[in-house]
Design an enzyme around this catalytic site. Sequence first.
Site, PDB file in Angstrom:
ATOM      1  N   ASP A  13      11.549  -5.389 -14.132  1.00 56.39           N
ATOM      2  CA  ASP A  13      11.800  -4.352 -13.133  1.00 56.39           C
ATOM      3  C   ASP A  13      13.185  -3.718 -13.056  1.00 56.39           C
ATOM      4  O   ASP A  13      14.129  -4.131 -13.716  1.00 56.39           O
ATOM      5  CB  ASP A  13      11.369  -4.852 -11.762  1.00 56.39           C
ATOM      6  CG  ASP A  13      10.486  -3.830 -11.068  1.00 56.39           C
ATOM      7  OD1 ASP A  13      10.268  -2.763 -11.647  1.00 56.39           O
ATOM      8  OD2 ASP A  13      10.027  -4.099  -9.949  1.00 56.39           O
ATOM      9  N   LYS A  70       4.681   4.900   0.572  1.00 57.41           N
ATOM     10  CA  LYS A  70       3.284   4.503   0.720  1.00 57.41           C
ATOM     11  C   LYS A  70       2.443   5.525   1.487  1.00 57.41           C
ATOM     12  O   LYS A  70       1.228   5.356   1.620  1.00 57.41           O
ATOM     13  CB  LYS A  70       3.181   3.132   1.414  1.00 57.41           C
ATOM     14  CG  LYS A  70       3.935   2.012   0.683  1.00 57.41           C
ATOM     15  CD  LYS A  70       3.269   1.581  -0.616  1.00 57.41           C
ATOM     16  CE  LYS A  70       4.045   0.465  -1.303  1.00 57.41           C
ATOM     17  NZ  LYS A  70       3.514   0.107  -2.615  1.00 57.41           N
ATOM     18  N   ARG A  85      12.755  -3.982   3.664  1.00 55.09           N
ATOM     19  CA  ARG A  85      14.073  -3.320   3.491  1.00 55.09           C
ATOM     20  C   ARG A  85      14.623  -2.765   4.803  1.00 55.09           C
ATOM     21  O   ARG A  85      15.100  -1.619   4.846  1.00 55.09           O
ATOM     22  CB  ARG A  85      13.959  -2.201   2.460  1.00 55.09           C
ATOM     23  CG  ARG A  85      13.427  -2.737   1.153  1.00 55.09           C
ATOM     24  CD  ARG A  85      13.259  -1.703   0.100  1.00 55.09           C
ATOM     25  NE  ARG A  85      12.512  -2.279  -1.009  1.00 55.09           N
ATOM     26  CZ  ARG A  85      12.020  -1.611  -2.040  1.00 55.09           C
ATOM     27  NH1 ARG A  85      12.201  -0.312  -2.116  1.00 55.09           N
ATOM     28  NH2 ARG A  85      11.365  -2.218  -2.991  1.00 55.09           N
ATOM     29  N   VAL A 131      -2.907  -3.422  -3.824  1.00 55.41           N
ATOM     30  CA  VAL A 131      -3.842  -3.496  -2.704  1.00 55.41           C
ATOM     31  C   VAL A 131      -5.214  -2.947  -3.114  1.00 55.41           C
ATOM     32  O   VAL A 131      -6.250  -3.533  -2.798  1.00 55.41           O
ATOM     33  CB  VAL A 131      -3.263  -2.742  -1.484  1.00 55.41           C
ATOM     34  CG1 VAL A 131      -4.312  -2.564  -0.397  1.00 55.41           C
ATOM     35  CG2 VAL A 131      -2.045  -3.486  -0.935  1.00 55.41           C
ATOM     36  N   ALA A 132      -5.198  -1.830  -3.857  1.00 53.70           N
ATOM     37  CA  ALA A 132      -6.474  -1.224  -4.284  1.00 53.70           C
ATOM     38  C   ALA A 132      -7.280  -2.229  -5.098  1.00 53.70           C
ATOM     39  O   ALA A 132      -8.495  -2.367  -4.927  1.00 53.70           O
ATOM     40  CB  ALA A 132      -6.189   0.023  -5.120  1.00 53.70           C
ATOM     41  N   GLU A 151      -6.933  -5.531  -5.068  1.00 57.33           N
ATOM     42  CA  GLU A 151      -7.313  -6.691  -4.246  1.00 57.33           C
ATOM     43  C   GLU A 151      -8.560  -6.375  -3.422  1.00 57.33           C
ATOM     44  O   GLU A 151      -9.447  -7.216  -3.274  1.00 57.33           O
ATOM     45  CB  GLU A 151      -6.144  -7.090  -3.331  1.00 57.33           C
ATOM     46  CG  GLU A 151      -4.968  -7.682  -4.106  1.00 57.33           C
ATOM     47  CD  GLU A 151      -3.676  -7.767  -3.304  1.00 57.33           C
ATOM     48  OE1 GLU A 151      -2.658  -8.196  -3.866  1.00 57.33           O
ATOM     49  OE2 GLU A 151      -3.673  -7.382  -2.110  1.00 57.33           O
ATOM     50  N   ASP A 210      12.328   8.935 -54.491  1.00 59.46           N
ATOM     51  CA  ASP A 210      12.419  10.068 -53.564  1.00 59.46           C
ATOM     52  C   ASP A 210      13.808  10.697 -53.760  1.00 59.46           C
ATOM     53  O   ASP A 210      14.723  10.058 -54.293  1.00 59.46           O
ATOM     54  CB  ASP A 210      12.221   9.541 -52.135  1.00 59.46           C
ATOM     55  CG  ASP A 210      12.595  10.565 -51.094  1.00 59.46           C
ATOM     56  OD1 ASP A 210      12.124  11.711 -51.199  1.00 59.46           O
ATOM     57  OD2 ASP A 210      13.371  10.226 -50.170  1.00 59.46           O
ATOM     58  N   ASP A 219      15.838  13.347 -51.275  1.00 69.64           N
ATOM     59  CA  ASP A 219      16.736  13.430 -50.108  1.00 69.64           C
ATOM     60  C   ASP A 219      16.752  12.118 -49.333  1.00 69.64           C
ATOM     61  O   ASP A 219      15.704  11.606 -48.956  1.00 69.64           O
ATOM     62  CB  ASP A 219      16.278  14.561 -49.176  1.00 69.64           C
ATOM     63  CG  ASP A 219      16.402  15.912 -49.834  1.00 69.64           C
ATOM     64  OD1 ASP A 219      17.503  16.466 -49.820  1.00 69.64           O
ATOM     65  OD2 ASP A 219      15.387  16.403 -50.396  1.00 69.64           O
TER      66      ASP A 219
HETATM   67  P1  ADQ Z   1       4.833  -3.018  -3.994  1.00 65.59           P
HETATM   68  O1  ADQ Z   1       5.504  -1.728  -3.706  1.00 65.59           O
HETATM   69  O2  ADQ Z   1       5.215  -4.129  -3.116  1.00 65.59           O
HETATM   70  O3  ADQ Z   1       5.013  -3.461  -5.506  1.00 65.59           O
HETATM   71  P2  ADQ Z   1       1.811  -3.248  -4.118  1.00 65.59           P
HETATM   72  O4  ADQ Z   1       1.411  -3.113  -5.512  1.00 65.59           O
HETATM   73  O5  ADQ Z   1       0.888  -2.581  -3.187  1.00 65.59           O
HETATM   74  O6  ADQ Z   1       3.253  -2.667  -3.836  1.00 65.59           O
HETATM   75  O7  ADQ Z   1       1.861  -4.761  -3.772  1.00 65.59           O
HETATM   76  C1  ADQ Z   1       1.987  -5.191  -2.473  1.00 65.59           C
HETATM   77  C2  ADQ Z   1       1.567  -6.649  -2.342  1.00 65.59           C
HETATM   78  O8  ADQ Z   1       1.948  -7.100  -1.064  1.00 65.59           O
HETATM   79  C3  ADQ Z   1       0.082  -6.843  -2.459  1.00 65.59           C
HETATM   80  O9  ADQ Z   1      -0.195  -8.013  -3.172  1.00 65.59           O
HETATM   81  C4  ADQ Z   1      -0.391  -6.951  -1.014  1.00 65.59           C
HETATM   82  O10 ADQ Z   1      -1.461  -7.831  -0.819  1.00 65.59           O
HETATM   83  C5  ADQ Z   1       0.825  -7.488  -0.311  1.00 65.59           C
HETATM   84  N1  ADQ Z   1       0.906  -6.898   1.026  1.00 65.59           N
HETATM   85  C6  ADQ Z   1       1.069  -5.623   1.353  1.00 65.59           C
HETATM   86  N2  ADQ Z   1       1.063  -5.462   2.686  1.00 65.59           N
HETATM   87  C7  ADQ Z   1       0.906  -6.658   3.213  1.00 65.59           C
HETATM   88  C8  ADQ Z   1       0.831  -7.160   4.540  1.00 65.59           C
HETATM   89  N3  ADQ Z   1       0.928  -6.372   5.588  1.00 65.59           N
HETATM   90  N4  ADQ Z   1       0.699  -8.478   4.688  1.00 65.59           N
HETATM   91  C9  ADQ Z   1       0.606  -9.272   3.614  1.00 65.59           C
HETATM   92  N5  ADQ Z   1       0.658  -8.873   2.360  1.00 65.59           N
HETATM   93  C10 ADQ Z   1       0.809  -7.590   2.161  1.00 65.59           C
HETATM   94  C11 ADQ Z   1       5.649  -2.962  -6.700  1.00 65.59           C
HETATM   95  C12 ADQ Z   1       5.352  -1.515  -7.057  1.00 65.59           C
HETATM   96  C13 ADQ Z   1       3.863  -1.313  -7.137  1.00 65.59           C
HETATM   97  C14 ADQ Z   1       3.250  -2.268  -8.142  1.00 65.59           C
HETATM   98  C15 ADQ Z   1       3.703  -3.690  -7.872  1.00 65.59           C
HETATM   99  C16 ADQ Z   1       3.297  -4.619  -8.988  1.00 65.59           C
HETATM  100  O11 ADQ Z   1       5.914  -0.643  -6.098  1.00 65.59           O
HETATM  101  O12 ADQ Z   1       3.568   0.010  -7.518  1.00 65.59           O
HETATM  102  O13 ADQ Z   1       1.863  -2.220  -8.027  1.00 65.59           O
HETATM  103  O14 ADQ Z   1       5.114  -3.765  -7.768  1.00 65.59           O
HETATM  104  O15 ADQ Z   1       3.761  -4.188 -10.227  1.00 65.59           O
END
Ligand code: ADQ
Length: 754
Positions: free
Chosen positions: A150, A287, A320, A386-387, A389, A504, A506
């Site tokens: 990252d 988001k 953050r 999340v999508a 999951e 060859d 060049d």
């Molecule tokens: P994130 O920006 O943190 O990650 P995301 O991919 O959605 O974004 O992952 C979030 C994780 O946190 C998920 O596993 C989710 O279940 C958990 N989470 C979110 N909200 C929560 C809540 N209210 N309570 C508990 N758990 C929660 C970064 C990048 C993304 C990329 C990931 C992985 O910004 O784009 O998908 O890394 O590479």
Amino acid sequence: MKDARPILGEGERLVLVSNRLPVILQRQGGKLQAEMAAGGLATGLSRPHRETGGWWIGWPGRPSQNEQLDPEIDAALRQQRMIGVALTEAEHLSYYTRISNRCLWPLFHYFTDQVEYAEDDWETYRKVNRKFTDKVLEVAQDGDLVFVQDFHLMLVPEMLRRQRPGLRIGFFLHIPFPSSEIYRVLPRRGEVLRGLLGADMVAFHTLDYLRHFRSSLRRVLGLEVGPRIVPYEGREVQLMAQPLGIDAEEWRARGKQPKVREQFERLQQAAQGRRIILGVDRLDYTKGIPARLKGFAKLLENHPELADQVMMIQVAVPSRVEVEAYRHLKDEVDRLAGDINSRFGQPGFEPLHYQFRGVSPDALSALYQIADVALVTPLRDGLNLVAKEYVAARTRDDGVLILGEFTGAAWELGEALQINPFDIAGIAETLKQALDMSPTEQARRMAPMRRRVGQADVHLWADKCLDTIRKAHDLKPPPLFQGELRSKLEQSWRRAPRRLLFLDYDGTLRELTTLPSQAVPDEALLGLLHALGRLPATEVWVVSGRPPDLLDEWLGETPVGLIAEHGAFLRPAGQTNFQPLHPQTALDWRQEVQEIFEKVASRVPGSLVEAKPFGLAWHYRAADPSHGVWQARDLTQHLEEVLGGQPVEVLSGNKVVEVRPAGIDKGSAVQHLLERVEAGTFVLAAGDDKTDEDLFRKLPPSALALLIGARPSAAPYRLPDPKALRHLLAEWAAAPSFLPSISVAEGASKDEQA
Ligand code: ADQ
């Protein structure tokens, strides 16, 4: 069973590097313990980390007073084979809060108005990247696989490469790589690209990000880049798009646990038969939470009858909070949530359940299962777990996923209802469509997504990444042709009854020049070709991309055969006419390409068009490097579109873009010469660029193929430059032969023979 898959070879160790260690530090019975945090990346990588006896390097989550990590923390981490990087509060503020979160994060997510940058902070970013590098160097040995994660650590690959070139290094970017138009805003843009190119593999979630990265390499560093490979400093950096997966198996299993079922039932009672729309995010401005809430409000406004039939649950985990933009966002979301409930709520019922907190994986699982619709609408997101999951946690093929088109996940989850997350009316309409969707349609969309998320899981992601890093590192330039082997082959050369040479021009016999017309052979080179051509039982061919007329003008007097235009024409030694090897070739495309080339040449000062009997080439070695490379990229793309379906090839070579009839290459040109070669013939070939690889691949296994330069090649050995090749040829031409011989290379200059 997934866990049986071998991940690394015998003796290979994995060293992982990420900003934050996946660990929770807590005191148990007076003793500090480090407990491995589950989820995401940690799940995918912890097995290879553990099994290979590797290390995980990162920040443990607590600032240090000085340069040393608290010995108690250090010991607790090492128990888990983790090494903590000590960062003071001030360092963390500069490197993490300011550069990572207030500069790189917004920039890479296209929020240019949020970007803050200060040179002092960048200094600290560099210094902290150095600290991570030093920790890696403490434990990593040559041959170990180092996998850096990252945007916090983009300088680490190059720092590692400089100090320990034998490491196999991979880098994965979890956030988007933006368009080069955005990326170029970063003041230290060149440093970051060079930092990443220290790796053997640079990987992204999607092909879009990979494409953006490639165009930044071209625009910012002026590099010539292949679709998947960047030749850089004698190495080849492999580019890959491999979206992160989740532990689908675990999500499936969790959903069936009794405690999760209990939570599910509690939620069901609370919903009182209402349909549920779910949003789950870190509270981050990328988001798209405010627009999503407005979309929900719009749905209720357009369809008041839904007010007591649906409810939305939005959980947002605090994130953050030290950054001001996030505090403003929180205020905005609080206000919007209040508005919605006061406008559409009824006594005892609020349509929006907004929770500003993190929830446990069990609670998340219950939420995913109860939600009729998951509303995932980031304005920009590297991937979005999340999508995935939501899809994996469901036990049946029902439920509707609405997915923002600016998420990386949209690339993989094509069956989702995709929306523009900025279009509030569109969100409302799509919500209605989702709520109205028939069970058959839901299953038609959900089933393939569940299968895909199940297969392309986090373990597959880890395997693919580690495998690519290992293979990419093995793509090394061939070794130098020298020492004992060289003496041994010189003996074979002397003893051989016949010799056949393909050289060859060049970049191989002659150094590349700024203008193609300047590469006239000097006396020394002509002398060398005379000497070689006059050796007994020796056939020499110059195999060039140059047109026949020019080869005739430059080399016509030497006793060598000539192959022109990459194999379109051939003239044996001593003859005066070139024979076309492909006389039936269609040339209807030439007029159009000529016009395109001339237009580009008029836009790019210093560049020029070369018309060959078959092909056309646009040369830009003398043009401004970055302008030239930029125009070349656009030109190649344009040509590929214009010429699609025509029997031609578009080649991007060394500062040249060339269009030539398809099926003509140096390999096919020499094939018939090789077919009549007698056993025992010493075959030698030398070449420097991609077109010579076609020839190398056609050679018999006994041939000596030499790459001139340094890059991975089908040739088994290399020489550093044309001068070294001329030196070798002069030496071998002069070597006393078992055959009657003629004395050597009058022209080869003294310094070459020295
Ligand atoms: P994130 O920006 O943190 O990650 P995301 O991919 O959605 O974004 O992952 C979030 C994780 O946190 C998920 O596993 C989710 O279940 C958990 N989470 C979110 N909200 C929560 C809540 N209210 N309570 C508990 N758990 C929660 C970064 C990048 C993304 C990329 C990931 C992985 O910004 O784009 O998908 O890394 O590479």
